[in-house]
Design a protein around this motif. Structure first.
Motif, PDB file in Angstrom:
ATOM      1  N   ASP A 136      35.370 -35.417 -28.306  1.00 39.27           N
ATOM      2  CA  ASP A 136      34.182 -34.966 -29.482  1.00 39.27           C
ATOM      3  C   ASP A 136      35.201 -34.294 -30.055  1.00 39.27           C
ATOM      4  O   ASP A 136      35.419 -34.582 -31.627  1.00 39.27           O
ATOM      5  N   ARG A 137      35.555 -32.912 -29.270  1.00 38.42           N
ATOM      6  CA  ARG A 137      36.444 -31.915 -30.300  1.00 38.42           C
ATOM      7  C   ARG A 137      37.542 -32.310 -30.638  1.00 38.42           C
ATOM      8  O   ARG A 137      37.900 -32.173 -31.449  1.00 38.42           O
ATOM      9  N   LEU A 138      38.574 -33.020 -29.700  1.00 38.24           N
ATOM     10  CA  LEU A 138      39.710 -33.634 -30.225  1.00 38.24           C
ATOM     11  C   LEU A 138      40.139 -34.827 -31.510  1.00 38.24           C
ATOM     12  O   LEU A 138      40.793 -34.989 -32.035  1.00 38.24           O
ATOM     13  N   ARG A 139      39.783 -35.289 -31.545  1.00 44.10           N
ATOM     14  CA  ARG A 139      38.781 -36.516 -33.152  1.00 44.10           C
ATOM     15  C   ARG A 139      38.895 -35.731 -33.508  1.00 44.10           C
ATOM     16  O   ARG A 139      40.102 -36.570 -35.209  1.00 44.10           O
ATOM     17  N   GLY A 140      38.373 -34.608 -33.578  1.00 44.86           N
ATOM     18  CA  GLY A 140      38.058 -33.613 -35.034  1.00 44.86           C
ATOM     19  C   GLY A 140      39.365 -33.222 -35.616  1.00 44.86           C
ATOM     20  O   GLY A 140      39.608 -32.958 -36.113  1.00 44.86           O
ATOM     21  N   VAL A 141      40.269 -32.820 -34.444  1.00 47.31           N
ATOM     22  CA  VAL A 141      41.303 -31.477 -34.620  1.00 47.31           C
ATOM     23  C   VAL A 141      42.536 -32.414 -35.178  1.00 47.31           C
ATOM     24  O   VAL A 141      43.075 -32.585 -35.652  1.00 47.31           O
ATOM     25  N   LEU A 142      42.588 -34.345 -34.537  1.00 45.77           N
ATOM     26  CA  LEU A 142      43.963 -35.119 -34.997  1.00 45.77           C
ATOM     27  C   LEU A 142      43.478 -35.447 -36.230  1.00 45.77           C
ATOM     28  O   LEU A 142      44.542 -35.663 -36.945  1.00 45.77           O
ATOM     29  N   ALA A 143      41.819 -35.376 -37.019  1.00 41.17           N
ATOM     30  CA  ALA A 143      41.746 -36.255 -38.286  1.00 41.17           C
ATOM     31  C   ALA A 143      42.368 -34.499 -39.046  1.00 41.17           C
ATOM     32  O   ALA A 143      42.933 -34.746 -39.815  1.00 41.17           O
ATOM     33  N   ALA A 144      42.437 -33.264 -38.523  1.00 39.90           N
ATOM     34  CA  ALA A 144      42.583 -31.812 -39.579  1.00 39.90           C
ATOM     35  C   ALA A 144      44.394 -32.322 -39.160  1.00 39.90           C
ATOM     36  O   ALA A 144      44.435 -31.914 -40.190  1.00 39.90           O
ATOM     37  N   ARG A 145      45.154 -32.379 -38.454  1.00 37.60           N
ATOM     38  CA  ARG A 145      46.097 -32.019 -37.753  1.00 37.60           C
ATOM     39  C   ARG A 145      46.904 -33.631 -38.591  1.00 37.60           C
ATOM     40  O   ARG A 145      47.605 -32.843 -39.822  1.00 37.60           O
ATOM     41  N   GLY A 146      45.848 -34.759 -38.315  1.00 42.66           N
ATOM     42  CA  GLY A 146      47.122 -35.625 -39.734  1.00 42.66           C
ATOM     43  C   GLY A 146      47.163 -35.140 -41.238  1.00 42.66           C
ATOM     44  O   GLY A 146      48.557 -35.472 -42.468  1.00 42.66           O
ATOM     45  N   ARG A 147      45.901 -34.384 -41.664  1.00 43.61           N
ATOM     46  CA  ARG A 147      46.083 -33.723 -42.628  1.00 43.61           C
ATOM     47  C   ARG A 147      47.279 -33.235 -43.172  1.00 43.61           C
ATOM     48  O   ARG A 147      47.049 -32.693 -44.660  1.00 43.61           O
ATOM     49  N   GLU A 148      47.104 -32.033 -42.410  1.00 47.32           N
ATOM     50  CA  GLU A 148      47.911 -30.526 -42.660  1.00 47.32           C
ATOM     51  C   GLU A 148      48.606 -31.021 -41.981  1.00 47.32           C
ATOM     52  O   GLU A 148      49.912 -30.128 -42.281  1.00 47.32           O
ATOM     53  N   ASN A 149      49.151 -32.184 -41.562  1.00 45.09           N
ATOM     54  CA  ASN A 149      50.447 -32.086 -41.045  1.00 45.09           C
ATOM     55  C   ASN A 149      51.533 -31.137 -40.018  1.00 45.09           C
ATOM     56  O   ASN A 149      51.560 -30.887 -39.709  1.00 45.09           O
ATOM     57  N   GLY A 150      49.507 -31.287 -38.506  1.00 39.28           N
ATOM     58  CA  GLY A 150      50.351 -30.367 -38.297  1.00 39.28           C
ATOM     59  C   GLY A 150      50.591 -31.347 -36.405  1.00 39.28           C
ATOM     60  O   GLY A 150      51.329 -32.212 -36.416  1.00 39.28           O
ATOM     61  N   HIS A 151      51.333 -30.347 -35.606  1.00 40.79           N
ATOM     62  CA  HIS A 151      52.470 -30.744 -34.416  1.00 40.79           C
ATOM     63  C   HIS A 151      50.827 -30.792 -33.420  1.00 40.79           C
ATOM     64  O   HIS A 151      50.192 -29.214 -33.610  1.00 40.79           O
ATOM     65  N   LEU A 152      51.063 -31.555 -32.807  1.00 40.10           N
ATOM     66  CA  LEU A 152      50.633 -31.646 -31.091  1.00 40.10           C
ATOM     67  C   LEU A 152      51.528 -31.253 -30.282  1.00 40.10           C
ATOM     68  O   LEU A 152      52.359 -32.496 -29.993  1.00 40.10           O
ATOM     69  N   VAL A 153      50.988 -30.884 -29.129  1.00 46.36           N
ATOM     70  CA  VAL A 153      52.568 -31.368 -27.600  1.00 46.36           C
ATOM     71  C   VAL A 153      51.436 -31.556 -26.692  1.00 46.36           C
ATOM     72  O   VAL A 153      50.418 -31.255 -26.593  1.00 46.36           O
ATOM     73  N   ILE A 154      51.552 -32.898 -26.178  1.00 48.71           N
ATOM     74  CA  ILE A 154      51.638 -33.696 -25.210  1.00 48.71           C
ATOM     75  C   ILE A 154      52.082 -33.495 -23.560  1.00 48.71           C
ATOM     76  O   ILE A 154      52.913 -33.614 -23.859  1.00 48.71           O
ATOM     77  N   ALA A 155      51.388 -31.981 -22.920  1.00 49.07           N
ATOM     78  CA  ALA A 155      52.417 -32.429 -21.769  1.00 49.07           C
ATOM     79  C   ALA A 155      51.609 -34.102 -20.623  1.00 49.07           C
ATOM     80  O   ALA A 155      50.876 -33.699 -20.201  1.00 49.07           O
ATOM     81  N   GLY A 156      52.954 -34.206 -20.456  1.00 47.51           N
ATOM     82  CA  GLY A 156      52.465 -35.569 -19.789  1.00 47.51           C
ATOM     83  C   GLY A 156      52.368 -36.721 -20.089  1.00 47.51           C
ATOM     84  O   GLY A 156      51.641 -37.087 -21.122  1.00 47.51           O
ATOM     85  N   ALA A 157      53.594 -37.382 -20.215  1.00 48.23           N
ATOM     86  CA  ALA A 157      53.644 -38.994 -20.531  1.00 48.23           C
ATOM     87  C   ALA A 157      52.880 -39.599 -19.879  1.00 48.23           C
ATOM     88  O   ALA A 157      53.766 -40.617 -19.077  1.00 48.23           O
ATOM     89  N   GLY A 158      51.917 -40.128 -19.452  1.00 51.57           N
ATOM     90  CA  GLY A 158      50.925 -41.322 -18.224  1.00 51.57           C
ATOM     91  C   GLY A 158      50.423 -41.241 -19.225  1.00 51.57           C
ATOM     92  O   GLY A 158      50.160 -41.241 -20.156  1.00 51.57           O
ATOM     93  N   TRP A 159      49.134 -42.785 -18.773  1.00 50.28           N
ATOM     94  CA  TRP A 159      48.411 -43.733 -19.649  1.00 50.28           C
ATOM     95  C   TRP A 159      47.670 -42.747 -21.146  1.00 50.28           C
ATOM     96  O   TRP A 159      48.033 -42.852 -21.969  1.00 50.28           O
ATOM     97  N   ILE A 160      47.265 -41.705 -20.359  1.00 50.20           N
ATOM     98  CA  ILE A 160      46.317 -40.816 -21.337  1.00 50.20           C
ATOM     99  C   ILE A 160      47.726 -39.835 -22.263  1.00 50.20           C
ATOM    100  O   ILE A 160      46.832 -40.183 -23.529  1.00 50.20           O
ATOM    101  N   GLY A 161      48.511 -39.473 -21.682  1.00 44.50           N
ATOM    102  CA  GLY A 161      49.157 -38.863 -23.121  1.00 44.50           C
ATOM    103  C   GLY A 161      49.838 -39.760 -23.784  1.00 44.50           C
ATOM    104  O   GLY A 161      49.628 -39.688 -25.105  1.00 44.50           O
ATOM    105  N   LEU A 162      50.187 -41.169 -23.196  1.00 45.48           N
ATOM    106  CA  LEU A 162      50.655 -41.804 -24.472  1.00 45.48           C
ATOM    107  C   LEU A 162      49.360 -42.419 -25.350  1.00 45.48           C
ATOM    108  O   LEU A 162      49.798 -42.516 -26.357  1.00 45.48           O
ATOM    109  N   GLU A 163      48.277 -42.548 -25.116  1.00 44.37           N
ATOM    110  CA  GLU A 163      46.842 -43.354 -26.144  1.00 44.37           C
ATOM    111  C   GLU A 163      46.915 -42.058 -27.036  1.00 44.37           C
ATOM    112  O   GLU A 163      46.624 -42.588 -28.169  1.00 44.37           O
ATOM    113  N   VAL A 164      46.782 -41.089 -26.660  1.00 46.28           N
ATOM    114  CA  VAL A 164      46.715 -40.051 -27.298  1.00 46.28           C
ATOM    115  C   VAL A 164      47.664 -39.979 -28.543  1.00 46.28           C
ATOM    116  O   VAL A 164      47.346 -39.251 -29.698  1.00 46.28           O
ATOM    117  N   ALA A 165      48.753 -39.902 -27.764  1.00 43.42           N
ATOM    118  CA  ALA A 165      49.819 -40.026 -28.494  1.00 43.42           C
ATOM    119  C   ALA A 165      50.237 -41.417 -29.783  1.00 43.42           C
ATOM    120  O   ALA A 165      49.948 -40.692 -31.306  1.00 43.42           O
TER     121      ALA A 165
END
Length: 419
Positions: A138-167
């Motif tokens: 719930d929280r992350l979905r709102g954050v991603l939508a906001a960062r997309g509008r703001e050209n914000g930066h997300l750093v993901i620690a880990g390139a496993g399945w979850i990390g790649l799907e969130v990317a």
């Protein structure tokens, strides 16, 4: 009518627990069924949390396994929002956080797993995320939508399945994404290095930046908010948010404090036999927490995926009812990233195979990758091909010796290799 003389208790409100409860009723169990979950939401599936729901294509209600009213109609008692904190094996009771004691005749542990935490300075800053529960999504979905509008930066620690799907989800919203991964390729510990370049290219084409061979050492902030991350090779990456996607640990504390045997090795889960029975014959375990003596693979295996929870929950329920159970399903999971879908069947950790054979076209992103040992298929990953999974599973199950040239030739029907 419920027979109050027998009580089966399930600790864990995820897919394994809910499917176990459903199976008990489907198999005719007439005693009390009590399902205990520490979240206030009734049982839901986790794959949408990093896929459709996170990406905004699925509604929140779509994640739930059953409507809430179904549990009452099936005479399944829900105890939600209260963690189980102790098992009294002598009196056969589970104690909840509020002091309530719940008696059991037979107990199923489906306590799942929890995300591993980053052990670096700065994790208390606002903007540091984990993804395991619906509230996290719930929280992350709102954050991603906001960062997309703001050209914000997300750093993901880990390139496993979850990390790649969130990317992939973050890029669909328009957020800038950097993935920091200590290995040299994505999914290195799962698939080995052979397909690493494929997943790297898939995401780099969509604008994801990778920083391989490095770990996060510090998250810096300003006014209590994330500002950047530092890595152990001296680099700094701007960040408004950080996702820790460095794996999950089985929630074994309840079992361990009760003296129930755990599997060998750190993070190995609760040891169960092929009937999902623990060292206590009245207690079973299923889902992410269970390290199963796998009847097909001949090894103890703990699998953290949807299909494992879907099938071990019902298998444990049948064993609890006294039915003969020997869990032997071929491990399976799926992933969706951008317009590319994957299904993986089998088990082939790095070092267990001789070669990885590709059937199809990597560049067109339509292929089947097979991990082989002694010309036998240990595992298969199909990408944007949807008619091969059952055949791949059968090749694994039977241990059929295959001709690698025929396996690599898309003109040879795959089922012909079964003989």
């Amino acid at each position: 009518m419920v027979d109050a003389h027998r009580t089966f208790v399930i600790v864990g409100g995820g897919l394994a627990g809910a499917k176990a409860a459903e199976t008990l009723r489907a198999e005719g169990f007439s005693g009390r069924v009590i399902l205990i979950g520490d979240e206030r939401d009734h049982p839901y599936e986790r794959p949408p949390l990093s896929k459709g729901y996170l990406a905004g294509t699925d509604e929140r209600d779509s994640v739930f396994i059953h409507e809430r009213a179904w549990y009452a109609s099936a005479d399944i008692e829900l105890h939600l929002g209260q963690p189980a904190v102790q098992i009294d094996r002598t009196d056969r009771c589970v104690r909840l956080g509020d002091g309530t004691r719940v008696h059991y005749d037979t107990l199923l542990l489906a306590t799942g797993a929890e995300p591993r935490r980053l052990d670096v300075p700065g994790t208390s800053l606002a903007g540091v995320h984990h993804l395991r529960r619906l509230a996290h999504a719930d929280r992350l979905r709102g954050v991603l939508a906001a960062r997309g509008r703001e050209n914000g930066h997300l750093v993901i620690a880990g390139a496993g399945w979850i990390g790649l799907e969130v990317a992939a989800a973050a890029r669909a919203y328009g957020a800038e994404v950097t993935v920091v991964e200590p290995e040299t390729t994505p999914l290195h510990q799962v698939l080995g290095p052979e397909l690493g370049a494929f997943f790297t290219d898939l995401h780099q084409e969509r604008g994801v930046r990778f920083h391989f061979g490095a770990r996060l050492t510090k998250i810096t902030g300003h006014a209590g908010m994330v500002q950047s991350v530092l890595t152990d090779d001296g680099d700094e990456h701007p960040a408004h948010d950080v996702l820790a996607a460095i794996g999950a640990a089985p929630r074994t504390g309840l079992a361990e404090s009760a003296g129930i045997a755990l599997a060998d090795g750190r993070g190995s889960g609760v040891a169960v036999d092929s009937a999902l029975r623990t060292s206590d014959p009245r207690i079973f375990a299923a889902g992410d927490v269970a390290a199963v003596q796998h009847a097909l693979l001949g090894t103890r295996l703990r699998v953290e995926h949807w299909a494992n929870a879907l099938h071990t929950g019902p298998a444990a329920a049948r064993a609890m009812l006294g039915q003969e159970v020997a869990y032997d399903r071929v491990p399976y999971f799926f992933s969706d990233q951008y317009d590319v879908g994957f299904e993986y069947s089998g088990w082939a950790p790095p070092g267990s195979y001789d070669e990885v054979l590709i059937r199809g076209d990597l560049n067109k992103r339509e292929f089947l990758a097979c991990w082989l040992r002694d010309n036998r298929v240990l595992a298969g990953l199909n990408c944007n091909i949807w008619d091969v999974t059952e055949t791949v599973r059968e090749l694994i199950r039977t241990g059929t010796v295959v001709d690698p040239r025929a396996l690599a030739d898309p003109q040879v029907p795959l089922d012909r290799l079964l003989g």
